[in-house]
Scaffold this motif. Structure first.
Motif, PDB file in Angstrom:
ATOM      1  N   ASN A  61       0.823  -1.203   0.000  1.00 49.69           N
ATOM      2  CA  ASN A  61       0.000   0.000   0.000  1.00 49.69           C
ATOM      3  C   ASN A  61       0.860   1.257   0.000  1.00 49.69           C
TER       4      ASN A  61
ATOM      5  N   VAL B  87      -2.544  -1.819  -5.425  1.00 42.56           N
ATOM      6  CA  VAL B  87      -3.833  -2.323  -4.954  1.00 42.56           C
ATOM      7  C   VAL B  87      -3.688  -3.735  -4.384  1.00 42.56           C
TER       8      VAL B  87
ATOM      9  N   TYR C 205     -13.729  -2.602   0.475  1.00 41.37           N
ATOM     10  CA  TYR C 205     -14.121  -1.278  -0.013  1.00 41.37           C
ATOM     11  C   TYR C 205     -12.930  -0.573  -0.656  1.00 41.37           C
ATOM     12  N   GLY C 206     -11.757  -0.698  -0.060  1.00 43.66           N
ATOM     13  CA  GLY C 206     -10.550  -0.084  -0.610  1.00 43.66           C
ATOM     14  C   GLY C 206     -10.225  -0.583  -2.007  1.00 43.66           C
TER      15      GLY C 206
ATOM     16  N   PHE D 183     -12.415  -1.775  -4.262  1.00 42.90           N
ATOM     17  CA  PHE D 183     -13.388  -1.217  -5.192  1.00 42.90           C
ATOM     18  C   PHE D 183     -13.153   0.275  -5.418  1.00 42.90           C
ATOM     19  N   TYR D 184     -12.838   0.993  -4.368  1.00 40.59           N
ATOM     20  CA  TYR D 184     -12.583   2.424  -4.486  1.00 40.59           C
ATOM     21  C   TYR D 184     -11.347   2.679  -5.348  1.00 40.59           C
ATOM     22  N   TRP D 185     -10.305   1.906  -5.117  1.00 43.29           N
ATOM     23  CA  TRP D 185      -9.051   2.075  -5.847  1.00 43.29           C
ATOM     24  C   TRP D 185      -9.272   1.811  -7.343  1.00 43.29           C
ATOM     25  N   LYS D 186      -9.969   0.730  -7.660  1.00 44.01           N
ATOM     26  CA  LYS D 186     -10.184   0.373  -9.061  1.00 44.01           C
ATOM     27  C   LYS D 186     -11.119   1.363  -9.758  1.00 44.01           C
ATOM     28  N   ARG D 187     -12.052   1.932  -9.013  1.00 45.82           N
ATOM     29  CA  ARG D 187     -12.977   2.879  -9.600  1.00 45.82           C
ATOM     30  C   ARG D 187     -12.293   4.200  -9.894  1.00 45.82           C
ATOM     31  N   HIS D 188     -11.322   4.598  -9.069  1.00 50.63           N
ATOM     32  CA  HIS D 188     -10.657   5.879  -9.223  1.00 50.63           C
ATOM     33  C   HIS D 188      -9.281   5.766  -9.871  1.00 50.63           C
ATOM     34  N   ASP D 189      -8.964   4.622 -10.400  1.00 52.34           N
ATOM     35  CA  ASP D 189      -7.656   4.425 -11.024  1.00 52.34           C
ATOM     36  C   ASP D 189      -7.689   4.754 -12.495  1.00 52.34           C
TER      37      ASP D 189
END
Length: 70
Positions: free
Chosen positions: A18, A23, A61-62, A64-70
């Motif tokens: 991290n 990710v 959640y991390g 999904f958040y990471w992949k969505r904002h990558d």
């Protein structure tokens, strides 16, 4: 290797990954926290079991958040 050492090793690897903005670290955190859940359930430490269960969901959640904002 005991389960406690596995939890620590996986958590350290997850932290390093991290910190390097990978990710993949979240997957190590999921593994570490899941093993922690198993350990705390076996020891009857239900409050820590609940805490580590929350940590598993935070790591999911991390991802999904990471992949969505990558």
């Amino acid at each position: 290797m005991t389960i406690e050492m596995m939890v620590v090793a996986l958590a350290l690897i997850g932290s390093v990954l991290n910190a390097r903005k990978s990710v993949l670290g979240f997957y190590f955190w999921i593994a570490a926290n899941t093993l922690g859940c198993i350990l705390f359930y076996a020891l009857g430490l239900y409050y820590l079991l609940a805490l580590y269960t929350i940590y598993v969901f935070i790591a999911i959640y991390g991802i999904f958040y990471w992949k969505r904002h990558d």
